[in-house]
Scaffold this active site. Sequence first.
Site, mmCIF file in Angstrom:
data_model
loop_
_atom_site.group_PDB
_atom_site.id
_atom_site.type_symbol
_atom_site.label_atom_id
_atom_site.label_comp_id
_atom_site.label_asym_id
_atom_site.label_seq_id
_atom_site.Cartn_x
_atom_site.Cartn_y
_atom_site.Cartn_z
ATOM 1 C CD GLU A 131 13.506 -32.057 -1.095
ATOM 2 O OE1 GLU A 131 13.758 -30.987 -2.193
ATOM 3 O OE2 GLU A 131 12.788 -32.665 -1.283
ATOM 4 C CE1 TYR A 157 16.705 -27.558 3.447
ATOM 5 C CE2 TYR A 157 16.204 -29.336 1.982
ATOM 6 C CZ TYR A 157 16.602 -29.240 3.093
ATOM 7 O OH TYR A 157 16.742 -30.032 4.142
HETATM 8 O O1 G4F Z 1 6.415 -32.037 4.127
HETATM 9 P P1 G4F Z 1 7.175 -31.221 2.919
HETATM 10 O O2 G4F Z 1 7.297 -29.798 3.043
HETATM 11 O O3 G4F Z 1 8.752 -31.879 3.022
HETATM 12 P P2 G4F Z 1 9.917 -32.176 1.976
HETATM 13 O O4 G4F Z 1 9.706 -31.093 0.744
HETATM 14 O O5 G4F Z 1 9.955 -33.389 1.361
HETATM 15 O O6 G4F Z 1 11.052 -31.816 2.479
HETATM 16 C C1 G4F Z 1 11.422 -32.464 3.886
HETATM 17 O O7 G4F Z 1 12.149 -33.452 3.691
HETATM 18 C C2 G4F Z 1 13.555 -33.286 3.298
HETATM 19 C C3 G4F Z 1 14.114 -34.653 3.342
HETATM 20 O O8 G4F Z 1 13.870 -35.143 1.940
HETATM 21 C C4 G4F Z 1 14.165 -32.250 4.087
HETATM 22 F F1 G4F Z 1 15.551 -31.929 3.955
HETATM 23 C C5 G4F Z 1 13.466 -30.893 4.127
HETATM 24 O O9 G4F Z 1 14.082 -30.134 5.160
HETATM 25 C C6 G4F Z 1 12.208 -31.225 4.769
HETATM 26 O O10 G4F Z 1 12.165 -31.965 6.022
HETATM 27 O O11 G4F Z 1 6.531 -31.766 1.450
HETATM 28 C C7 G4F Z 1 6.355 -33.113 1.157
HETATM 29 C C8 G4F Z 1 5.587 -33.053 -0.097
HETATM 30 C C9 G4F Z 1 6.189 -32.213 -1.259
HETATM 31 O O12 G4F Z 1 6.017 -32.961 -2.287
HETATM 32 C C10 G4F Z 1 5.186 -31.231 -1.193
HETATM 33 O O13 G4F Z 1 5.051 -30.365 -2.503
HETATM 34 O O14 G4F Z 1 4.406 -32.730 0.117
HETATM 35 C C11 G4F Z 1 4.031 -32.088 -0.955
HETATM 36 N N1 G4F Z 1 2.887 -31.178 -0.358
HETATM 37 C C12 G4F Z 1 1.650 -31.168 -0.797
HETATM 38 N N2 G4F Z 1 0.723 -30.263 -0.028
HETATM 39 C C13 G4F Z 1 3.087 -30.035 0.677
HETATM 40 C C14 G4F Z 1 1.704 -29.408 0.717
HETATM 41 N N3 G4F Z 1 4.007 -29.778 1.323
HETATM 42 C C15 G4F Z 1 3.622 -28.730 2.298
HETATM 43 N N4 G4F Z 1 4.854 -28.553 3.027
HETATM 44 N N5 G4F Z 1 2.360 -28.103 2.492
HETATM 45 C C16 G4F Z 1 1.642 -28.659 1.637
HETATM 46 O O15 G4F Z 1 0.341 -28.007 1.989
#
Ligand code: G4F
Length: 332
Positions: A131, A157
């Site tokens: 990130e 974050y």
């Molecule tokens: O699963 P995410 O929440 O993970 P994100 O933001 O990539 O962060 C994770 O990985 C990082 C390493 O790169 C870590 F540092 C961090 O602690 C964590 O483990 O979201 C992934 C993607 C994003 O683009 C988000 O906008 O999925 C997209 N998304 C679309 N719909 C969603 C959703 N994310 C979440 N959490 N929930 C949704 O409904």
Amino acid sequence: MAEAKKRALITGITGQDGGHLAELLNEKGYEIFGIIRGQHNPKREATESEFPYVTLIEADLTDASSLVRAMQLAKPDEVYNLGAISHVGYSFKDPMLTSDVTGKGVLNMLEAIRLTDTENKVRFYQASTSEMYGGLEYNRPKNGYTEEATFHPRSPYGVAKLYGYWITRNYRESYNMFAVSGILFNHEGDRRGIEFVTRKITNAVARIKLGLQDHVELGDLWPKRDWGYAGDYVEGMWRMLQQDVPKDYVLATGETHSIEEFLDTAFKHVGIDDWKPYVKQNPAFMRPAEVDVLLGDPTKAEKELGWKRKVDFPGLVKLMVDHDLAIESTKL
Ligand code: G4F
């Protein structure tokens, strides 16, 4: 005389990576201490029953004196700082707390080590993250982000994690501490929290397949992530602390996939060819600033640590969907 067991202190023991790391270090014969927060932590009971070999110590990353006490009790050879407010979306809602825990918490842990470790022997691992790169087109190397790439965090974050990265590097350079960062790209698995997109999808796919749910609501589907299996990544963390020279390493798969591809693979695994009727977009899950494409280049870790991810993208999706099918089918 038998050699004394190595001792490890883990912050974030109740999280996904804390669980995988505790298992790994236990297999390796470590004496393990885990920091747990709060008087009535709802995760305490589950943690105690799953990891009976871990000694829990009450402390908080925002309270440096509690970390000094934890160091005095655990007397660790290695400290793994995995504790953080780790949800990127949530960090926009609570940026101050994120900065205190995810950012300044790293400094508190480093200071606790420096003040207690009079012989400068303790090895420190900081959970840094992809990130920090931000995923925008202008700073995105064609073959993936390396340890030398430019940072451009896109969330409170990411900004807090960048502080953690630099303060770790600063303590290494200032005090000659063995303090390193693993810059880990997304890593998932059966221990992943439901608030992260991969587990939210695999849980929904299982429930839809079993007739327990009819759709799932998600935010943006176009972002791409370099998704690996968390069990593979904790091995890399441990290897970083076994080196002769402290250095930072990227851990990644070297592949990137969109959320749409994740949906496609997960639904196809349960025999549903078209996922679109089951997915609704909800702006509540979109972020004020998005990280577009994350792709890591793990060459340095592969060469110097002999580390390589074992589980590939289809293997990861299958593992998670099968795990959720097993859990959800008990609810029928
Ligand atoms: O699963 P995410 O929440 O993970 P994100 O933001 O990539 O962060 C994770 O990985 C990082 C390493 O790169 C870590 F540092 C961090 O602690 C964590 O483990 O979201 C992934 C993607 C994003 O683009 C988000 O906008 O999925 C997209 N998304 C679309 N719909 C969603 C959703 N994310 C979440 N959490 N929930 C949704 O409904």
